[in-house]
Design a protein around this motif. Structure first.
Motif: not given
Length: 200
Positions: A81, A119-120, A123
């Protein structure tokens, strides 16, 4: 925590009342009895549903791909990420799109004001969600280069913008292509990154 949250959401959806008891319904697609696979599948579906919703909000596929790629970095050929500082994005549309991704629960926002980052969600999206895995494969060279660029850019800033920390010749062509960004596939460099490229 976001992954735990998604696991709890999946459990909540599968609760059913039988008489006076609550029971967690076993999904028929979990034949091998592996709950981790169920969660990975839920994350994949979450990603597909989020993209469908973003399309309904009139974001073009290229815009969505560009936002997703901005949240990934490759370190030693492994996707991880990448955290974005939202205030550094030059495009208002990209900023809105990334915030909508957070509302659709494939990304998370942290911090307040000018320190807000995104952020995502997790992962596992990078391997378990086919759309993102394919994007990473297609743009592997750029993602790997951009991670190196990020480290060199940070060194340039920390070193007081010294000449010795400017980009090397072999990185400069890639940086120039990114700056031109003719296809619009990547989120453009921030003003400070543009200064670094131009100084190099």
């Amino acid at each position: 925590l976001p992954l735990l949250q998604e696991a709890l959401r999946q459990c909540w959806r599968r609760l059913e009342r039988v008489g006076t008891q609550w029971r967690l319904r076993q999904p028929p697609d979990l034949a091998d009895g592996d709950p981790a696979r169920l969660l990975e599948d839920a994350l994949r579906r979450r990603g597909d549903d989020a993209v469908a919703q973003l399309r309904r909000l009139n974001y073009a596929p290229l815009d969505i791909d560009r936002a997703l790629l901005s949240l990934v970095r490759l370190v030693d050929n492994r996707p991880l990420r990448r955290r974005l500082l939202l205030c550094e994005l030059a495009s208002e549309r990209d900023r809105h799109l990334l915030e909508d991704m957070a509302r659709e629960r494939i990304a998370v926002v942290e911090g307040e004001g000018s320190a807000r980052t995104l952020e995502l969600l997790h992962e596992s999206l990078m391997s378990g969600w086919q759309k993102l895995a394919d994007l990473i494969t297609q743009h592997r060279d750029f993602l790997s280069w951009r991670d190196r660029f990020d480290r060199e850019f940070a060194a340039w800033l920390q070193g007081g913008r010294a000449m010795r920390d400017l980009l090397r010749r072999h990185d400069l062509q890639q940086a120039s292509d990114w700056l031109a960004n003719e296809a619009g596939v990547y989120i453009p460099p921030t003003p400070d990154e543009q200064s670094y490229i131009q100084a190099s």
